[in-house]
Each structure stands twice: as structure tokens, then as C-alpha cells.
Motif scaffolding. Structure first.
Motif, PDB file in Angstrom:
ATOM      1  N   ASP A  53       0.943  -1.153  -0.069  1.00 41.15           N
ATOM      2  CA  ASP A  53       0.089   0.104   0.094  1.00 41.15           C
ATOM      3  C   ASP A  53       0.919   1.218   0.125  1.00 41.15           C
ATOM      4  OD1 ASP A  53      -1.895   2.085   0.313  1.00 41.15           O
ATOM      5  OD2 ASP A  53      -2.627   1.174   2.323  1.00 41.15           O
ATOM      6  N   PRO A  54       0.636   1.947  -0.967  1.00 44.08           N
ATOM      7  CA  PRO A  54       1.626   3.215  -1.011  1.00 44.08           C
ATOM      8  C   PRO A  54       1.607   4.197   0.234  1.00 44.08           C
ATOM      9  CG  PRO A  54       0.433   3.042  -3.199  1.00 44.08           C
ATOM     10  CD  PRO A  54       0.046   1.945  -2.082  1.00 44.08           C
ATOM     11  N   GLU A  55       0.450   4.266   1.101  1.00 43.19           N
ATOM     12  CA  GLU A  55       0.364   4.988   2.412  1.00 43.19           C
ATOM     13  C   GLU A  55       1.429   4.333   3.317  1.00 43.19           C
ATOM     14  OE1 GLU A  55      -1.563   7.462   3.101  1.00 43.19           O
ATOM     15  OE2 GLU A  55      -2.208   7.768   1.069  1.00 43.19           O
ATOM     16  N   ALA A  56       1.672   3.154   3.140  1.00 37.23           N
ATOM     17  CA  ALA A  56       2.551   2.371   4.153  1.00 37.23           C
ATOM     18  C   ALA A  56       3.894   2.956   3.760  1.00 37.23           C
ATOM     19  CB  ALA A  56       2.453   1.081   4.046  1.00 37.23           C
ATOM     20  N   TRP A  57       4.288   3.378   2.595  1.00 34.86           N
ATOM     21  CA  TRP A  57       5.617   3.522   2.201  1.00 34.86           C
ATOM     22  C   TRP A  57       5.898   5.199   2.055  1.00 34.86           C
ATOM     23  CZ3 TRP A  57       9.410   0.132   0.936  1.00 34.86           C
ATOM     24  CH2 TRP A  57       9.003  -1.198   0.832  1.00 34.86           C
ATOM     25  N   ALA A  58       5.017   5.886   2.369  1.00 38.96           N
ATOM     26  CA  ALA A  58       4.935   7.454   2.304  1.00 38.96           C
ATOM     27  C   ALA A  58       6.121   8.000   2.852  1.00 38.96           C
ATOM     28  CB  ALA A  58       3.666   7.992   2.585  1.00 38.96           C
ATOM     29  N   ASP A  59       6.590   7.512   3.988  1.00 38.94           N
ATOM     30  CA  ASP A  59       7.672   8.299   4.799  1.00 38.94           C
ATOM     31  C   ASP A  59       9.119   7.228   4.664  1.00 38.94           C
ATOM     32  OD1 ASP A  59       6.255  10.335   5.237  1.00 38.94           O
ATOM     33  OD2 ASP A  59       5.398   9.278   7.087  1.00 38.94           O
ATOM     34  N   VAL A  60       9.121   6.438   3.909  1.00 37.13           N
ATOM     35  CA  VAL A  60      10.209   5.549   3.800  1.00 37.13           C
ATOM     36  C   VAL A  60      11.351   6.157   3.123  1.00 37.13           C
ATOM     37  CG1 VAL A  60      11.119   3.386   3.128  1.00 37.13           C
ATOM     38  CG2 VAL A  60       8.832   3.485   3.879  1.00 37.13           C
ATOM     39  N   GLU A  61      12.570   6.186   3.838  1.00 39.64           N
ATOM     40  CA  GLU A  61      13.765   6.655   3.172  1.00 39.64           C
ATOM     41  C   GLU A  61      15.079   5.710   3.361  1.00 39.64           C
ATOM     42  OE1 GLU A  61      14.632  10.560   4.899  1.00 39.64           O
ATOM     43  OE2 GLU A  61      12.764  11.465   3.951  1.00 39.64           O
ATOM     44  N   SER A  62      14.896   4.716   4.149  1.00 44.77           N
ATOM     45  CA  SER A  62      15.924   3.744   4.397  1.00 44.77           C
ATOM     46  C   SER A  62      15.357   2.517   4.505  1.00 44.77           C
ATOM     47  CB  SER A  62      16.734   3.942   5.734  1.00 44.77           C
ATOM     48  OG  SER A  62      16.046   3.920   6.691  1.00 44.77           O
ATOM     49  N   LEU A  63      15.881   1.408   4.006  1.00 41.29           N
ATOM     50  CA  LEU A  63      15.331  -0.086   3.943  1.00 41.29           C
ATOM     51  C   LEU A  63      16.777  -0.998   4.403  1.00 41.29           C
ATOM     52  CD1 LEU A  63      14.562   1.197   1.033  1.00 41.29           C
ATOM     53  CD2 LEU A  63      13.105  -0.690   1.122  1.00 41.29           C
ATOM     54  N   ARG A  64      16.488  -1.922   5.180  1.00 40.92           N
ATOM     55  CA  ARG A  64      17.448  -2.649   5.796  1.00 40.92           C
ATOM     56  C   ARG A  64      16.944  -4.437   5.363  1.00 40.92           C
ATOM     57  NH1 ARG A  64      21.392  -1.103   8.962  1.00 40.92           N
ATOM     58  NH2 ARG A  64      21.816  -3.395   9.678  1.00 40.92           N
ATOM     59  N   PHE A  65      18.042  -5.005   4.878  1.00 35.85           N
ATOM     60  CA  PHE A  65      17.781  -6.461   4.517  1.00 35.85           C
ATOM     61  C   PHE A  65      18.836  -7.390   5.190  1.00 35.85           C
ATOM     62  CE2 PHE A  65      16.050  -4.175   1.103  1.00 35.85           C
ATOM     63  CZ  PHE A  65      15.057  -4.997   0.586  1.00 35.85           C
ATOM     64  N   ASP A  66      18.511  -8.642   5.536  1.00 37.93           N
ATOM     65  CA  ASP A  66      19.344  -9.617   5.731  1.00 37.93           C
ATOM     66  C   ASP A  66      19.438 -10.484   4.488  1.00 37.93           C
ATOM     67  OD1 ASP A  66      19.525  -9.000   8.450  1.00 37.93           O
ATOM     68  OD2 ASP A  66      18.204 -10.333   9.394  1.00 37.93           O
ATOM     69  N   GLY A  67      20.768 -10.825   4.355  1.00 39.54           N
ATOM     70  CA  GLY A  67      20.952 -11.565   2.999  1.00 39.54           C
ATOM     71  C   GLY A  67      21.551 -13.050   3.277  1.00 39.54           C
ATOM     72  N   TRP A  68      20.564 -13.816   2.807  1.00 40.57           N
ATOM     73  CA  TRP A  68      20.708 -15.192   2.943  1.00 40.57           C
ATOM     74  C   TRP A  68      20.826 -15.841   1.530  1.00 40.57           C
ATOM     75  CZ3 TRP A  68      20.916 -17.209   7.693  1.00 40.57           C
ATOM     76  CH2 TRP A  68      20.427 -16.454   8.721  1.00 40.57           C
ATOM     77  N   VAL A  69      21.123 -17.037   1.147  1.00 38.60           N
ATOM     78  CA  VAL A  69      21.539 -17.855  -0.097  1.00 38.60           C
ATOM     79  C   VAL A  69      19.932 -18.208  -0.511  1.00 38.60           C
ATOM     80  CG1 VAL A  69      21.539 -20.243  -0.008  1.00 38.60           C
ATOM     81  CG2 VAL A  69      23.455 -18.809  -1.056  1.00 38.60           C
ATOM     82  N   GLY A  70      19.139 -18.164   0.293  1.00 40.49           N
ATOM     83  CA  GLY A  70      17.588 -18.662  -0.201  1.00 40.49           C
ATOM     84  C   GLY A  70      16.819 -17.363  -0.601  1.00 40.49           C
ATOM     85  N   GLY A  71      17.379 -16.003  -0.206  1.00 42.88           N
ATOM     86  CA  GLY A  71      16.248 -14.929  -0.525  1.00 42.88           C
ATOM     87  C   GLY A  71      16.888 -13.693   0.268  1.00 42.88           C
ATOM     88  N   TRP A  72      16.339 -12.584   0.160  1.00 44.44           N
ATOM     89  CA  TRP A  72      16.605 -11.326   0.913  1.00 44.44           C
ATOM     90  C   TRP A  72      15.419 -11.421   2.002  1.00 44.44           C
ATOM     91  CZ3 TRP A  72      20.892  -9.006   0.653  1.00 44.44           C
ATOM     92  CH2 TRP A  72      21.464  -8.906  -0.630  1.00 44.44           C
ATOM     93  N   VAL A  73      15.609 -11.265   3.235  1.00 40.09           N
ATOM     94  CA  VAL A  73      14.624 -10.926   4.266  1.00 40.09           C
ATOM     95  C   VAL A  73      14.641  -9.505   4.797  1.00 40.09           C
ATOM     96  CG1 VAL A  73      13.766 -11.819   6.417  1.00 40.09           C
ATOM     97  CG2 VAL A  73      14.813 -13.470   5.001  1.00 40.09           C
ATOM     98  N   GLY A  74      13.594  -8.864   4.557  1.00 42.97           N
ATOM     99  CA  GLY A  74      13.123  -7.402   5.077  1.00 42.97           C
ATOM    100  C   GLY A  74      13.189  -7.418   6.654  1.00 42.97           C
ATOM    101  N   VAL A  75      14.008  -6.305   6.895  1.00 38.26           N
ATOM    102  CA  VAL A  75      14.277  -5.848   8.215  1.00 38.26           C
ATOM    103  C   VAL A  75      13.469  -4.761   8.674  1.00 38.26           C
ATOM    104  CG1 VAL A  75      15.701  -5.391  10.219  1.00 38.26           C
ATOM    105  CG2 VAL A  75      16.515  -7.142   8.270  1.00 38.26           C
ATOM    106  N   GLU A  76      13.698  -3.776   7.870  1.00 38.71           N
ATOM    107  CA  GLU A  76      12.797  -2.630   8.000  1.00 38.71           C
ATOM    108  C   GLU A  76      12.870  -1.886   6.733  1.00 38.71           C
ATOM    109  OE1 GLU A  76      15.950   0.560   9.990  1.00 38.71           O
ATOM    110  OE2 GLU A  76      14.756  -0.787  11.553  1.00 38.71           O
ATOM    111  N   PRO A  77      11.756  -1.253   6.505  1.00 33.82           N
ATOM    112  CA  PRO A  77      10.654  -0.430   7.446  1.00 33.82           C
ATOM    113  C   PRO A  77       9.813  -1.628   7.441  1.00 33.82           C
ATOM    114  CG  PRO A  77      10.195   0.040   5.214  1.00 33.82           C
ATOM    115  CD  PRO A  77      11.740  -0.518   5.123  1.00 33.82           C
TER     116      PRO A  77
END
Length: 167
Positions: A53-77
Motif C-alpha cells: 500500500d503506497p500509504e505504508a511507504w509514504a515516509d520510507v527513506e531507508s531499508l534494511r535487509f538480511d542476505g541469505w542464500v535462499g533470499g533477501w529477508v526484509g528487516v525494516e521498514p
């Protein structure tokens, strides 16, 4: 020599039997109809779908991920927290900072690709195979961005990018 051949045959027969059972029971992934499993591959992930939902992303400026061989896992936002390979909703022209941490000691990097599978504007981290090490990438969201990927595990570490107009 005959005893060695018998042992080898028994070993290969055991391996074949184990693989056969794994394929029949679906232990190697996928479903009966050949579709991918609806469950995350990475144990640290709880879902395959984040909040787009675009509303949930309105103030996002930074993103964090954990990198695993099976996939990226979102940490934040929050819209990507605990989601495997989440879809990113970015505003065209907005600047973002993406940081990821190597969780398994396998070589990973983070890159944005266009529809032709080329890196967009050199938006790619150098990569690391050091568990616990982080890399940060600063980008400006552009219309060319189609996906983000690890260039070393392209099939499993990939997610889509949805671009919103800046207006």
C-alpha cells in the motif's frame, strides 16, 4: 575387489532411494503442480508478501535487509519486516539508503536491475562473503528499476520494484 563394488553399489542405491523419497514427498521444494512453494525458503522469514500500500511507504527513506542464500529477508521498514524477497514500493526521484547484512557467509551483493537485466545507474554494492558484514547503497529511484537482486544468487535473491510517481 568384489566387496568394494558391493559397498559402492549399496551406497549409490541408498542415495538413489533417499532422493526418490525426497522427490515423491516434495522435500526438494515445489508443489504437485510444479509451482513454487507458498512458504518462505529462509527460516528467518515469516511471509512472502509485504505491505505494498503506497500509504505504508509514504515516509520510507531507508531499508534494511538480511542476505541469505535462499533470499533477501526484509528487516525494516515495517512493510517489509520478516518478508522474503519483498516487493519494494519506491517513489520516483526520491533518494533511499539500502543496507544489508550478510547472514550466512556466502558471497552476496545488492543491485537494481532494469527490464534487460542490466544494473541501473551502477546501483550495486561490491559484495561480501563475510558473515555479519554490512553494505550500504544510496540510490535515487528511477523508472528503469524493475527488480533488485543478488548478482551471485539471481534466482533466489530477487524481488520486484514498484515505482510511484513523485507527484
Amino acid at each position: 575387489m568384489a566387496a568394494h563394488d558391493t559397498g559402492r553399489r549399496r551406497f549409490l542405491s541408498g542415495v538413489s532411494g533417499t532422493l526418490g523419497v525426497a522427490l515423491v514427498t516434495g522435500c526438494l521444494g515445489g508443489t504437485d503442480d510444479g509451482e513454487e512453494s507458498p512458504e518462505p525458503v529462509v527460516d528467518a522469514a515469516e511471509s512472502l508478501e509485504g505491505d505494498t500500500d503506497p500509504e505504508a511507504w509514504a515516509d520510507v527513506e531507508s531499508l534494511r535487509f538480511d542476505g541469505w542464500v535462499g533470499g533477501w529477508v526484509g528487516v525494516e521498514p515495517e512493510p517489509i519486516a520478516d518478508v522474503e524477497n519483498p516487493t519494494l514500493v519506491l517513489v520516483e526521484g526520491r533518494e533511499y539508503e539500502i543496507t544489508w547484512e550478510n547472514m550466512d557467509g556466502v558471497h552476496h551483493n545488492f543491485a537494481f536491475w532494469d527490464a534487460d537485466h542490466d544494473v541501473v545507474n551502477e546501483y550495486s554494492t561490491p559484495g561480501t562473503d563475510v558473515q555479519g558484514e554490512t553494505e550500504t547503497l544510496k540510490i535515487e529511484a528511477t523508472a528503469e528499476m524493475e527488480t533488485y537482486r543478488c548478482e551471485y544468487q539471481q534466482a533466489r535473491q530477487r524481488g520486484d520494484v514498484v515505482l510511484l510517481d513523485s507527484a
